[in-house]
Design a protein around this motif. Structure first.
Motif, PDB file in Angstrom:
ATOM      1  N   LEU A  12    -112.616 -25.811 -13.266  1.00  0.00           N
ATOM      2  CA  LEU A  12    -112.361 -26.720 -12.348  1.00  0.00           C
ATOM      3  C   LEU A  12    -111.199 -27.294 -12.100  1.00  0.00           C
ATOM      4  N   HIS A  13    -110.592 -27.603 -13.321  1.00  0.00           N
ATOM      5  CA  HIS A  13    -109.137 -28.041 -13.471  1.00  0.00           C
ATOM      6  C   HIS A  13    -108.437 -27.509 -12.945  1.00  0.00           C
ATOM      7  N   SER A  21    -107.945 -26.781  -9.426  1.00  0.00           N
ATOM      8  CA  SER A  21    -107.951 -27.893  -8.307  1.00  0.00           C
ATOM      9  C   SER A  21    -106.461 -28.277  -8.123  1.00  0.00           C
ATOM     10  N   ASP A  22    -105.603 -27.311  -8.070  1.00  0.00           N
ATOM     11  CA  ASP A  22    -104.303 -27.326  -7.684  1.00  0.00           C
ATOM     12  C   ASP A  22    -104.156 -26.537  -6.653  1.00  0.00           C
ATOM     13  N   ALA A  44    -108.725 -29.145  -2.884  1.00  0.00           N
ATOM     14  CA  ALA A  44    -108.086 -29.272  -4.173  1.00  0.00           C
ATOM     15  C   ALA A  44    -108.510 -30.579  -4.905  1.00  0.00           C
ATOM     16  N   LEU A  68    -112.179 -30.625  -6.123  1.00  0.00           N
ATOM     17  CA  LEU A  68    -112.184 -29.825  -7.229  1.00  0.00           C
ATOM     18  C   LEU A  68    -111.681 -30.686  -8.397  1.00  0.00           C
ATOM     19  N   HIS A  69    -110.410 -31.434  -8.052  1.00  0.00           N
ATOM     20  CA  HIS A  69    -109.917 -32.212  -9.273  1.00  0.00           C
ATOM     21  C   HIS A  69    -110.895 -33.360  -9.460  1.00  0.00           C
ATOM     22  N   SER A 101    -113.502 -32.221 -11.909  1.00  0.00           N
ATOM     23  CA  SER A 101    -112.882 -31.397 -13.002  1.00  0.00           C
ATOM     24  C   SER A 101    -112.900 -32.139 -14.331  1.00  0.00           C
ATOM     25  N   ALA A 118    -111.058 -38.674  -3.199  1.00  0.00           N
ATOM     26  CA  ALA A 118    -111.233 -37.137  -2.890  1.00  0.00           C
ATOM     27  C   ALA A 118    -112.280 -37.055  -1.744  1.00  0.00           C
TER      28      ALA A 118
END
Lengths: 106, 106
Positions: A18-19, A22-23, B15, B18-19, B22, B65
């Protein structure tokens, strides 16, 4: 063709995956890698306007999370999506993320 | 009850969500918030062994987020999952992630 180190499938965990996703730049690179297996890093990054050093870092994060395999092929680095490993280890994870990312970029 | 600032639904993007998911601790906090709406921060963090300052940071990332709403209620902070906003903005995203996280922790 020299393969770069990568984690085995059985040691992949959800958080780093997921990390890696996540960008926005990495998510686009992963989507392109899935759409065009065996691309070079530079082909995948085409048009994104991201500096090379940043790109190397992005590809490293994706590789260490287990999303992609990379091989050094002369002066190129080739990227192969670990599609089967991901779908076996995390069934149903990538499709909705790719779908939502595509909708967001539309 | 004073609400803390949060992004409106229409400005949520994939994003940061998800971050927020994560990190293993944040993912567990989000799962608990979904399972127990209107909990306090300290109830959600029970047994995780995470220092308070780290916890505040985790809840801030989740709030910014768009995953959770937070209100200050006297000395407590209450957490409400933004379940409807998430399912309308990112349909099909959270269920597979929660399912895989549960399987990983099993």
């Amino acid at each position: 063709m020299r393969p770069l180190p990568e984690p085995p499938r059985e040691s992949l965990t959800l958080a780093p995956v997921l990390h890696a996703l996540s960008d926005p730049v990495r998510l686009e690179l992963v989507r392109r890698a899935w759409a065009s297996p065996e691309s070079t890093c530079s082909a995948l990054a085409d048009g994104l306007g991201v500096p090379l050093s940043t790109l190397s870092n992005h590809f490293r994060i994706m590789r260490e999370a287990g999303l992609i395999s990379m091989t050094v092929d002369g002066r190129n680095r080739r990227v192969r999506p670990r599609a089967r490993d991901l779908s076996e280890r995390f069934p149903g994870l990538l499709d909705p993320i790719f779908r939502l990312a595509a909708a967001e970029n539309a």
